[in-house]
Scaffold this active site. Structure first.
Site, short mmCIF file in Angstrom:
data_model
loop_
_atom_site.label_atom_id
_atom_site.label_comp_id
_atom_site.label_asym_id
_atom_site.label_seq_id
_atom_site.Cartn_x
_atom_site.Cartn_y
_atom_site.Cartn_z
N ASP A 1 10.19 4.88 7.12
CA ASP A 1 9.61 4.95 5.79
C ASP A 1 10.52 5.73 4.84
O ASP A 1 11.05 6.79 5.21
CB ASP A 1 8.24 5.64 5.89
N GLU B 1 13.48 1.28 5.35
CA GLU B 1 12.94 0.98 4.03
C GLU B 1 13.95 1.61 3.06
O GLU B 1 13.95 2.84 2.90
CB GLU B 1 11.55 1.58 3.85
#
Length: 713
Positions: free
Chosen positions: A349, A385
């Site tokens: 993330d 990401e």
């Protein structure tokens, strides 16, 4: 606290955490600035603190001690003594019970109370004040575990990247409403390991599941006070412990059994991990673990203003991965989940935050270099990401070789094309063919692009074709949260409708988007529930909706949902059967050596190759792409054999009118067969098998896949 009862020996500074060796337990805690650390022991329920024992040794910035009489099941926490001087970056407060950053299991839940904060909440001096209340009654407790498990029959699948089909799901939301899961198992890893659930995943055809965060996380105070919860889990408080709510049995063996079951079924397990920040938030957040253990080491503090945190994530803080001990914690965590828990890869993330050096993204940041040289971490699936919320946070394509990346340009271009936006063909062509403009350098492969049309963050597929605007009122933020730029189209009616024409168009648009995803080069990622039309009622930011908005409704799947599911199963099977749709090398639009055939050819409806004028046209919304099966000679099997395939013509028409396509002639092929036509109706749901001759009439807003059948049959 009473007199000390536990025997304690010097122990060792490594491994960090609480490590049971079969006889006793070694405790080791990093803190460069603490003056003393006490181990706190609790009863089985975690309600009563039984003893506090100072860790006797301090070696290389690690406090440690060995307790020969402590073993699995013992609950514990720490108290760290040192200066409370926020303006210098120190926030020690021994009145606050602290979670071990290396805790392998947590017991109990956090109960929000002002005593959890190191300062007096509401004081005029804010975080410069000092709170003396004991936080232990409101804290979860760490638990010593027995790590033994029978992995003897388990083997890492190590599936080649280009064969991967990823399925993003939420542990709780996927099974909480599943009628076939045993009572009490819904919403847990035991539920995910249920034979009906596993059978469904196998039948669907996915090769990997990507779990939304399963590290221990907290439900934000403001959400709890508004009777909401942090459903998504991007709010970690520990990087070695599982989120307790996902363990129906309360034992970590449940997760290991789940992983082993997935592997037996040929499915890899990828974890969505959040190492960019913690649940302790900004300088006004609670003191739960890292902040109280060594705030100045664990967090990325502002230069010259150590009271405050650099915040590249929008959550209040960022971990300081430039510090060797913090970097060690993250890499130790990754290795733990591979070695001890059996997982096959990670999705990181807001990964840009992990690679910031002095505030700037650096592909040779210590974290990225550490992973690259690690003989274990460098061999598993790593997905970035490639952005965060800080300045210059968008770094798509800039992660080093070995990494795959979520490709949001794929998502946006496919959405825009099928919505009918003008001027999308050049971008679409790049995305469908593997995004070589982004990834084709330094030996990177098409699998570096993880393609997706939807993900947990944003509209579901059903909502993407049913809403023009977000409808996030249930989040209690005045509909101000969530992305404003969704590139969605409601097909003429906002939200639910009984209009059969609108419903038909929406189902066709779903098939267009799904077929595009599965027939593109790169690695496709499917959001759980999209295959049967799951809706969040227009909520594109359901992070706090731990309820029917987010949970998959398995009993409410209608006829359209069943047809769509069958379509997705057929798409996945087609992709897996044909190497031409998941090549290991990029297309270059050049002739294949020894032939007069190009590996890929983009065609206008009249059958001629696209020219500069057509590529630059704002009005062109129809194109065909001829994908040569002979290009398979570039791909070698594990045993070095070439792998040629069938030749296909992919026809895409985003216009609201029928377009006549001249089918190109291809040598050594006798006829053409349509295998996918998203405009077809009926139970086949877009999967067809019929011979076709030139010209081919592409229906309005439709995709067709035409297979060239060889003269030899």
């Amino acid at each position: 606290m009473g007199r000390q009862k536990q025997r304690v020996w010097p122990g060792h500074p490594y491994p960090l955490g609480a490590t049971w060796d079969g006889s006793g337990t070694n405790f080791a805690l990093f803190s460069a600035h603490a003056e003393r650390v006490e181990l706190c022991l609790f009863d089985r329920e975690g309600r009563h603190e039984l003893e506090r024992i100072a860790l006797p040794e301090y070696t290389n910035e690690v406090w440690h001690g060995y307790f020969p009489d402590l073993g699995p099941g013992q609950l514990y926490g720490y108290r760290a003594f040192g200066p409370y001087d926020p303006e210098e970056g120190h926030r020690f407060n021994h009145h606050k019970l602290l979670l071990d950053p290396y805790a392998k299991a947590l017991s109990g839940a956090l109960d929000w109370h002002d005593a959890l904060f190191g300062y007096v909440v509401g004081d005029d001096k804010a975080d410069l004040s000092f709170d003396k209340r004991d936080s232990a009654p409101y804290m979860p407790k760490c638990e010593i575990i027995d790590p033994s498990f029978d992995w003897s029959l388990d083997r890492p699948l190590a599936r080649p990247w280009h064969e991967s089909i990823i399925y993003e799901l939420h542990v709780r939301g996927f099974t909480i409403c599943h009628p076939g899961v045993a009572q009490g198992a819904g919403g847990s890893f035991r539920g995910l390991a249920d034979k009906q659930v596993v059978g469904y995943l196998k039948e669907l055809g996915v090769t990997a599941i990507e779990l939304q965060p399963i590290h221990a996380f907290l439900h934000d105070r403001h959400l709890v006070e508004n009777e909401l919860r942090n459903y998504w889990g991007y709010n970690p408080i520990g990087f070695f412990a599982l989120h307790p709510e996902f363990l129906g049995s309360g034992r970590i063996d449940e997760f290991k059994t789940f992983v082993r079951t997935m592997h037996e079924s040929g499915i890899e397990v990828i974890m969505d991990v959040v190492y960019n920040h913690t649940a302790e938030g900004s300088h006004l957040g609670p003191t739960l673990s890292f902040r109280g253990i060594d705030n100045k080491s664990y967090y990325y503090l502002m230069e010259g203003e150590a009271r405050y945190y650099n915040d590249f994530t929008g959550t209040g803080n960022a971990l300081e991965l430039r510090h060797p001990s913090v970097l060690r914690m993250v890499t130790d965590s990754l290795r733990y989940w591979i070695r001890e828990m059996g997982v096959d890869g990670f999705r990181f993330d807001l990964a840009t935050t992990l690679a910031r050096v002095n505030g700037e993204f650096d592909e040779h940041a210590s974290f990225l270099d550490s992973v690259a040289q690690d003989p274990l971490l460098s061999t598993v699936k790593l997905i970035a990401e490639p952005w965060d919320a800080g300045d210059a946070g968008y770094q798509l394509g800039r992660f080093p070789p070995g990494w795959a990346e979520w490709n949001d340009r794929y998502r946006d271009s496919v959405r825009k094309f099928w919505r009918g936006d003008p001027g999308q063909l050049p971008e679409l062509a790049s995305r469908l063919s593997g995004s070589s403009d982004i990834y084709d350098s330094r030996g990177r492969r098409p699998w570096a692009s993880v393609n997706f049309v939807t993900a947990h963050d944003g509209f579901t597929l059903h909502d993407l074709v049913s809403y023009n605007e977000k409808h996030n009122e249930a989040n209690q933020e005045g509909n101000r949260d969530g992305n404003e730029h969704n590139y969605s189209w409601n097909c003429g009616v906002e939200g639910p409708t009984d209009d059969p024409e609108v419903i038909q168009l929406r189902e066709q648009q779903k098939r267009n988007l799904l077929a595009t995803l599965m027939l593109s080069q790169g690695v496709p990622m499917l959001l759980a529930g999209d295959e049967f039309g799951h809706t969040q009622n227009g909520n594109n930011n359901a992070y706090c909706q731990d309820n029917e908005i987010s949970w998959l409704d398995w009993t409410g799947i209608d006829a359209e949902g069943r047809a769509l599911m069958a379509f997705v199963q057929s798409l996945i099977q087609l992709r897996r059967q044909h190497i031409v749709f998941h090549r290991h090398r990029f297309f270059h639009g050049k002739e294949i050596p020894g032939t007069k055939t190009k590996d890929i050819t983009w065609l206008m409806p009249n059958g001629e190759e696209m020219d500069k004028k057509n590529w630059e046209s704002e009005t062109e919304k129809s194109v065909a792409v001829l994908i040569s099966g002979e290009a398979g000679q570039y791909h070698l099997t594990e045993h070095g054999e070439r792998e040629p395939d069938d030749t296909f013509l992919l026809v895409l028409n985003a216009l609201a009118e029928t377009v006549e396509f001249a089918l190109p002639e291809v040598k050594h092929f006798s006829h053409q067969t349509v295998v996918i036509d998203t405009a077809s109706k009926g139970e086949e749901g877009g999967i067809v098998e019929r011979e076709v001759k030139s010209p081919f009439f592409a229906k309005p807003r439709s995709l067709a896949l035409i297979k060239y059948v060889s003269e030899a049959g």
